[in-house]
Design an enzyme around this catalytic site. Structure first.
Site, PDB file in Angstrom:
ATOM      1  N   MET A 209       0.791  -1.224   0.000  1.00 53.50           N
ATOM      2  CA  MET A 209       0.000   0.000   0.000  1.00 53.50           C
ATOM      3  C   MET A 209       0.823   1.274   0.000  1.00 53.50           C
ATOM      4  SD  MET A 209      -3.063  -0.707   2.423  1.00 53.50           S
ATOM      5  CE  MET A 209      -1.709  -1.599   3.174  1.00 53.50           C
ATOM      6  N   PRO A 210       2.042   1.250  -0.495  1.00 49.32           N
ATOM      7  CA  PRO A 210       2.846   2.484  -0.360  1.00 49.32           C
ATOM      8  C   PRO A 210       2.306   3.608  -1.245  1.00 49.32           C
ATOM      9  CG  PRO A 210       4.235   0.583  -0.860  1.00 49.32           C
ATOM     10  CD  PRO A 210       2.815   0.154  -1.085  1.00 49.32           C
ATOM     11  N   TYR A 211       2.609   4.802  -0.808  1.00 53.62           N
ATOM     12  CA  TYR A 211       2.354   6.019  -1.581  1.00 53.62           C
ATOM     13  C   TYR A 211       3.696   6.714  -1.744  1.00 53.62           C
ATOM     14  CZ  TYR A 211       1.115  10.898  -2.452  1.00 53.62           C
ATOM     15  OH  TYR A 211       1.037  12.167  -2.979  1.00 53.62           O
TER      16      TYR A 211
ATOM     17  N   THR B 151       0.372  -0.025  -4.993  1.00 52.96           N
ATOM     18  CA  THR B 151       1.469   0.935  -4.864  1.00 52.96           C
ATOM     19  C   THR B 151       1.198   2.125  -5.777  1.00 52.96           C
ATOM     20  OG1 THR B 151       3.091  -0.773  -4.277  1.00 52.96           O
ATOM     21  CG2 THR B 151       3.954   1.294  -5.190  1.00 52.96           C
ATOM     22  N   PHE B 152       1.064   3.299  -5.180  1.00 49.76           N
ATOM     23  CA  PHE B 152       0.817   4.530  -5.935  1.00 49.76           C
ATOM     24  C   PHE B 152       2.130   5.296  -6.093  1.00 49.76           C
ATOM     25  CE2 PHE B 152      -3.856   5.451  -4.399  1.00 49.76           C
ATOM     26  CZ  PHE B 152      -4.264   4.248  -4.939  1.00 49.76           C
TER      27      PHE B 152
END
Lengths: 73, 73, 73, 73, 73, 73
Positions: free
Chosen positions: B1-3, B40-41
């Site tokens: 879920m990283p930004y 991942t954004f």
């Protein structure tokens, strides 16, 4: 090594004013925290007035109301 | 879920280069932290050179000085 | 002069892993955009799982459900 | 005094929709945390689809694939 | 209505220094852009030294090398 | 695919309140812009009161003055 992000509404900030902000913030960080200007980043984001909300309204409307209030006086 | 937010100066980054950044960062996060690429954004902000300050000057001026130094040699 | 902000959930990222992220992102920006590592900033924010939402739930709950699903198999 | 930053892809968000977001977020913060609308900032960033990556691709490509999948059915 | 985010490494910034930064930035924005202090937000993020990278290393290592260089002279 | 960052002062926001914010913002983005909750990120930053400035003072002082004003009535 500070990173400073200044966000303001897009209402005609000139290149000279932007430079004053960059210089002022860099000097402030050097004076208060002894930070090296060579690695101090200052990034200015100019945000469209429709995209900035305060008090449940956008700044476009806020500016119109401020102008109307001035005209009424 | 990283930004991940990548901020660079607006100096002609191509669509292909942007995609390389997106792929590279996503792969890095999967390799190092086992993060799922599907969530991942990676967001790239291109900042005008007048709006980016370093060493008490904006990048517009910095690039002019770099070019002048190259021309002088 | 890039600025990169990596935000991940706070789930035990080690110092070595953080360094891998810093090196990987810096190298990527040098390779793709020829950016100077000396002025490439990489900042990692570790966000508490209660404070990160995705799919209408926080990551604390998401991880519990993932663990329960694994235990059920 | 909350500051809320909403980042979405630039795909034709109307002024009316932006206002709905501003009102909705401001009301939510007042209801849940009793925050004063007069000092609640909501800033919407519209990000170009080439500059937003998810699942190792940019949103430009993602939208093309979604459209192709719809056409194929 | 400006929003200013100052990010520095977590190396013992005192409450008094933070207040100097808040006052200095607020005054700067009032002087240069005539912004109202009542709606000028200044938010300081203190980032752990392991989480801040520059020049492919974290600031923890950078500070150790600076100290070693000073001791060597 | 929205990314929403909510920044509030660290004054005892409960896990339940955080979840209400996550749900509320996610629902708002689905209702207004038809965004998919599965890829809507909501990240809450709790900022120390000494680190948040408004009107040239930090929130620590602001809260003391508000309390004093209430006690005086």
């Amino acid at each position: 090594m500070p990173y400073v992000n200044i966000r303001v509404t897009n209402e005609g900030v000139s290149q000279a004013q932007k430079l004053e902000l960059i210089e002022g913030v860099t000097d402030l960080l050097q004076r208060v925290l002894n930070k090296n200007p060579a690695t101090t980043f200052v990034i200015i984001d100019e945000v469209e007035m429709d995209n900035w909300g305060v008090n449940r309204q956008n700044v476009t409307t806020l500016r119109q109301r401020e102008a109307a209030a001035r005209d009424a006086t």
